[in-house]
Design a protein around this motif. Sequence first.
Motif, short mmCIF file in Angstrom:
data_model
loop_
_atom_site.label_atom_id
_atom_site.label_comp_id
_atom_site.label_asym_id
_atom_site.label_seq_id
_atom_site.Cartn_x
_atom_site.Cartn_y
_atom_site.Cartn_z
N GLU A 23 -12.50 9.68 8.52
CA GLU A 23 -11.71 8.66 8.05
C GLU A 23 -11.39 8.78 6.51
O GLU A 23 -10.07 8.76 5.76
N GLU A 24 -12.54 9.33 5.60
CA GLU A 24 -12.21 9.83 4.39
C GLU A 24 -11.48 10.92 4.35
O GLU A 24 -10.57 11.28 3.36
N PRO B 239 -3.62 13.85 2.57
CA PRO B 239 -2.18 13.59 2.16
C PRO B 239 -2.09 13.85 0.69
O PRO B 239 -0.85 13.92 0.05
N LEU B 240 -3.07 13.61 -0.11
CA LEU B 240 -2.86 13.39 -1.63
C LEU B 240 -3.31 14.62 -2.00
O LEU B 240 -3.13 15.17 -3.58
N LEU C 120 -13.33 21.10 -0.02
CA LEU C 120 -13.70 19.94 -0.70
C LEU C 120 -15.03 19.20 -0.29
O LEU C 120 -15.70 18.75 -1.09
N ASN C 121 -15.24 19.75 0.94
CA ASN C 121 -17.08 19.36 1.36
C ASN C 121 -18.05 19.98 0.58
O ASN C 121 -18.84 19.31 0.32
N GLY C 122 -17.71 21.46 0.27
CA GLY C 122 -18.69 22.11 -0.74
C GLY C 122 -18.56 21.19 -2.06
O GLY C 122 -19.69 21.38 -2.64
N TRP D 239 -12.52 4.23 -3.19
CA TRP D 239 -11.25 3.74 -2.75
C TRP D 239 -11.14 4.08 -1.34
O TRP D 239 -10.15 3.28 -0.72
N ALA D 240 -11.57 4.92 -0.80
CA ALA D 240 -11.42 5.16 0.60
C ALA D 240 -12.20 4.40 1.44
O ALA D 240 -11.99 4.54 2.79
#
Length: 275
Positions: A9-10, A16-17, A34-36, A274-275
Amino acid sequence: MRRHELSDEEWEFVRPLLPASLRGRKRLDDRRVLNGIVGKFRSGTAWRDVPERYGPWQTLHPRFRRWALGGTFERMLRAAQAQADAAGDIEGLVSVDSTVVRAHQHAAGARKGGRSPCLGRSRGGLTSKIHLACDAFGRPLAFTLTGGNSNDCTQFTAVMEAIRVPRPGPGRPRVRPAHVLGDKGYSSRAIRTWLRRRGIGRTIPERADQVRNRLRRGSRGGRPPSFDKQLYTRRDIVERCFNRLKQWRGIATRYDKTAESYEAAVTLASLLMWA
């Protein structure tokens, strides 16, 4: 999904951003990178100790710096706020406060000549301070970073002027909340005047010395400022916001030498809230 990684979900909220790569060779998968980055700041580990499953740290750190210096995280946060505003999910109530962050010894020693590292020396050693405004649901709207020895009231207008929620279509961004909650650290005539001139409601308690001075002057001291005790009970939302931010160990303790990197980490954590 491993610990500290983005949920599906996150990721669908963030994907898209992210900026698209239109040139050059194919780069390492954005979700993996990004996970890292998220795992590095959530665990407080060093860049060289990020698990290899996220790719080499020589790839993660340069991309994080490129996104940080290019304002990518800031634009993503604004876009997330715009989505919430379009859905009518942002109220006009804003809470303002600050929190002190202890700086690790690795945060010192940044090269001179650039932007101030936003470090201040106090009894506890080197510290930074996050001055933040959040909405009625405890989600960060804007923040500024200073040294830990900076007074709260000196950053009030800077934090308020940093609130810019873009409109989903044409038009100016939303910059003016309906009401502001603040503690006694923001009880000054200059702040009350600044809010009154802009038509912003305020619930800020008076300090004891201000009450004594007003009473001592009698009728010349004027009337006490309006104060809604029931509404003031909602000021704890900003404390809960700081509590959620400091669950990221890389934010609760500052390890970054540059203010840009630390601000980017706070912005990334705010985006996921915000997510």
